[in-house]
Design a protein around this motif. Structure first.
Motif, mmCIF file in Angstrom:
data_model
loop_
_atom_site.group_PDB
_atom_site.id
_atom_site.type_symbol
_atom_site.label_atom_id
_atom_site.label_comp_id
_atom_site.label_asym_id
_atom_site.label_seq_id
_atom_site.Cartn_x
_atom_site.Cartn_y
_atom_site.Cartn_z
ATOM 1 N N LEU A 281 0.840 -1.198 0.000
ATOM 2 C CA LEU A 281 0.000 0.000 0.000
ATOM 3 C C LEU A 281 0.873 1.245 0.000
ATOM 4 O O LEU A 281 1.805 1.350 0.800
ATOM 5 C CB LEU A 281 -0.875 0.016 1.256
ATOM 6 N N VAL A 282 0.579 2.171 -0.897
ATOM 7 C CA VAL A 282 1.287 3.451 -0.919
ATOM 8 C C VAL A 282 0.250 4.552 -0.777
ATOM 9 O O VAL A 282 -0.733 4.595 -1.537
ATOM 10 C CB VAL A 282 2.073 3.641 -2.241
ATOM 11 N N GLY A 283 0.456 5.449 0.205
ATOM 12 C CA GLY A 283 -0.519 6.520 0.430
ATOM 13 C C GLY A 283 -1.231 6.320 1.755
ATOM 14 O O GLY A 283 -0.915 5.416 2.532
ATOM 15 N N GLY A 284 -2.232 7.162 1.991
ATOM 16 C CA GLY A 284 -2.873 7.196 3.307
ATOM 17 C C GLY A 284 -4.024 6.233 3.476
ATOM 18 O O GLY A 284 -5.092 6.608 3.966
ATOM 19 N N TRP A 285 -3.824 4.979 3.085
ATOM 20 C CA TRP A 285 -4.899 3.977 3.217
ATOM 21 C C TRP A 285 -5.152 3.651 4.683
ATOM 22 O O TRP A 285 -4.219 3.548 5.475
ATOM 23 C CB TRP A 285 -4.522 2.687 2.483
ATOM 24 N N GLN A 286 -6.404 3.452 5.028
ATOM 25 C CA GLN A 286 -6.762 3.049 6.385
ATOM 26 C C GLN A 286 -7.604 1.779 6.318
ATOM 27 O O GLN A 286 -8.294 1.544 5.319
ATOM 28 C CB GLN A 286 -7.610 4.155 7.049
ATOM 29 N N GLN A 287 -7.543 1.015 7.415
ATOM 30 C CA GLN A 287 -8.378 -0.185 7.441
ATOM 31 C C GLN A 287 -9.845 0.226 7.454
ATOM 32 O O GLN A 287 -10.235 1.169 8.128
ATOM 33 C CB GLN A 287 -8.068 -1.036 8.676
ATOM 34 N N THR B 263 -6.768 13.078 1.437
ATOM 35 C CA THR B 263 -5.483 12.698 2.046
ATOM 36 C C THR B 263 -4.426 12.452 0.986
ATOM 37 O O THR B 263 -3.355 11.923 1.276
ATOM 38 C CB THR B 263 -5.634 11.435 2.917
ATOM 39 N N GLY B 264 -4.712 12.805 -0.254
ATOM 40 C CA GLY B 264 -3.749 12.589 -1.335
ATOM 41 C C GLY B 264 -4.015 11.291 -2.059
ATOM 42 O O GLY B 264 -4.877 10.510 -1.678
ATOM 43 N N GLY B 265 -3.280 11.071 -3.139
ATOM 44 C CA GLY B 265 -3.465 9.865 -3.943
ATOM 45 C C GLY B 265 -2.839 8.654 -3.277
ATOM 46 O O GLY B 265 -2.229 8.756 -2.212
ATOM 47 N N GLY B 266 -2.992 7.504 -3.920
ATOM 48 C CA GLY B 266 -2.403 6.289 -3.378
ATOM 49 C C GLY B 266 -2.517 5.150 -4.365
ATOM 50 O O GLY B 266 -3.268 5.229 -5.342
#
Length: 511
Positions: A387-393, A407-410
């Motif tokens: 995972l790259v970027g601000g991913w959250q569960q 929160t920006g791209g990912g």
């Protein structure tokens, strides 16, 4: 046992069930279809027969029906493709799919006496089957098209061939209406002239005159032979399955010479409707199968159709146990049940009985070399390291991640391991919602961007994102999901990715 794989491949038999859209809501959503397939796989079923043609409408988007009637799909399924949903969820758990053309040559069913004709006969009044009084052929509420008319024959063949060409299915199935026509029919001018040209006399008024019956039944058998040839030309691995009425009642009532079909090698699998309401009556049918209808070599084709539910009727578990035990005593190793909801009633009573007594282990289908013909889907769960970027569960579902555009791209990158060469359909599982992005971009093997609109409710579940040819081994970075900042404050979901072996394309690729 330690050699379980060998045991499983030596254990063969059809364990099938019909899936309808009448008195059943399982085709109304992807979630219900997925739950059904999980249940059937857990109970070691290996093939389903989903309805794709009834009431003059298809349960898949049909170019043929669009052309003939202007109605592309049964309006209840507009915007969906129930057949494709069944294929994905069944193949995910290793179950084969044989679409069932329930209505065959019937146009429609009259719920009331003055119910309108179906869309085909409204559009093509010259397609009507005609009785000896010059009226439309109706029997048991069904109104019929003329199964001897070349245009009608070509219409039905084109429906079957459309499904065979368009979908990665495992076979096709006709039943007590394909091919069939009530013995009342055949009195249209074209058919009578054809009979007269051959015999020098007009057809007899006696609808059950043996020569007149045989002549008409042979026309239907010849159509079936030609359909088989054309389906096998599309894909030689497709099985031709049939569920005719009980012979020879079938011949004298519906011109179905199913005995000729087995003798001529027209079916790879046959499920005569052995619908009886008590065990002795069922046993006498099996006796007739074994003693009169099927040679020992042909018994491998036979898996009787068993009625487990109809209206308020449901078979008792002990009666069903005795019927199947009698099948096994007579070297009949499979059966097909009408229909799915009957397995689930009374807290899954019938399915539990089957699993405990007869379906303890998985079995291969008699017409396949092994259970590996339709391997289960390869499901790749999310791995945090990719995972790259601000991913959250995702709150509540561990297998999902979410990213807000603000929160920006990912990106999420998936590796996948397959153990056989082939062409694979690649799918992703998504949640949807009104605040989700319409822009989630997937690439498979670095090419072919596919955008899935996550705000559409219809897209919840598995969505196709591409197709790829793979050799055995691990494929790093096979799938990438890109979420962009442009989604602003909208949510992008990332879920599992699945690879399903596409048999049709794998065969075409010579793998």
């Amino acid at each position: 046992s330690s050699d379980g794989a060998h045991d499983e491949d030596s254990l063969s038999g059809i364990r099938g069930v019909w899936i309808t859209n009448v008195d059943s809501d399982v085709l109304t959503s992807r979630r219900k279809i997925a739950e059904m397939m999980d249940f059937l796989a857990k109970h070691n079923f290996n093939v389903v027969y989903p309805v794709v043609w009834n009431g003059g409408r298809t349960l898949y988007p049909s170019d043929v029906m669009q052309r003939e009637t202007g109605i592309r799909i049964d309006p209840r399924y507009e915007g969906r493709d129930p057949l494709q949903d069944v294929i994905v969820e069944a193949h995910r758990v290793g179950i084969e799919v044989v679409p069932w053309f329930e209505y065959g040559f019937a146009d429609s069913y009259a719920i009331t006496e003055n119910a309108p004709l179906g869309p085909l006969l409204q559009k093509h009044p010259d397609w009507k089957a005609i009785d000896s009084d010059g009226n439309l052929v109706e029997k048991n509420g069904f109104r019929w098209m003329n199964a001897f008319d070349p245009d009608v024959q070509e219409f039905l063949a084109s429906l079957v061939l459309e499904v065979a060409a368009k979908y990665d299915i495992d076979g096709i199935q006709g039943d007590d209406r394909m091919p069939a026509l009530p013995t009342l029919g055949g009195y249209d001018e074209k058919t009578m002239a054809r009979y007269e040209a051959e015999f020098g006399v007009r057809p007899p008024k006696d609808i059950k005159d043996p020569q007149w019956v045989k002549w008409r039944a042979d026309i239907l058998s010849d159509w079936f032979a030609d359909l088989r040839r054309r389906v096998k030309a599309v894909d030689p691995n497709l099985v031709i399955s049939s569920s005719p009425s009980y012979y020879d009642w079938s011949l004298y009532e519906y011109l179905q010479d199913s005995h000729a079909w087995t003798t001529r090698g027209l079916v790879d699998s046959i499920h005569p409707q052995a619908y009886r309401y008590d065990v002795p009556a069922y046993r006498s049918i099996v006796d007739d199968f074994v003693e009169n209808q099927f040679t020992p070599e042909q018994l491998n084709l036979l898996a009787p159709g068993i009625l487990i539910k109809l209206g308020s009727y449901r078979i008792a578990a002990e009666d069903l146990r005795q019927c199947i035990a009698y099948n096994r005593e007579n070297d009949i190793n499979g059966e097909v049940f009408f229909f799915y909801p009957g397995l689930r009633e009374n807290d899954n009573e019938l399915a539990t009985m089957l699993h405990e007594n007869f379906y303890q282990s998985p079995a291969r289908l008699p017409y396949r070399d092994s259970r590996e013909w339709r391997p289960e889907g390869v499901v790749v769960q999310i791995d945090n390291s990719q995972l790259v970027g601000g991913w959250q569960q995702h709150p509540g579902i561990a297998e999902l991640r979410q990213l807000r555009g603000s929160t920006g791209g990912g990106t999420v990158t998936y590796d996948a391991t397959v153990d056989r060469a082939g062409v694979y359909d690649v799918l992703t599982w998504l949640r949807t919602g009104p605040d989700h992005t319409a822009q989630s971009t997937f690439t498979v093997d670095g090419s072919g961007e596919r955008n899935i609109d996550q705000s559409l409710r219809l897209n919840v579940g598995w969505n196709s994102i591409g197709q790829v040819k793979l050799e055995p081994g691990t494929h790093t970075g096979l799938v990438t999901l890109t979420a962009t900042e442009e989604s602003r404050d909208r949510v992008t979901f990332a879920g599992p990715v699945m690879l399903l072996l596409n048999r049709k394309e794998t065969t075409k690729a010579g793998l």
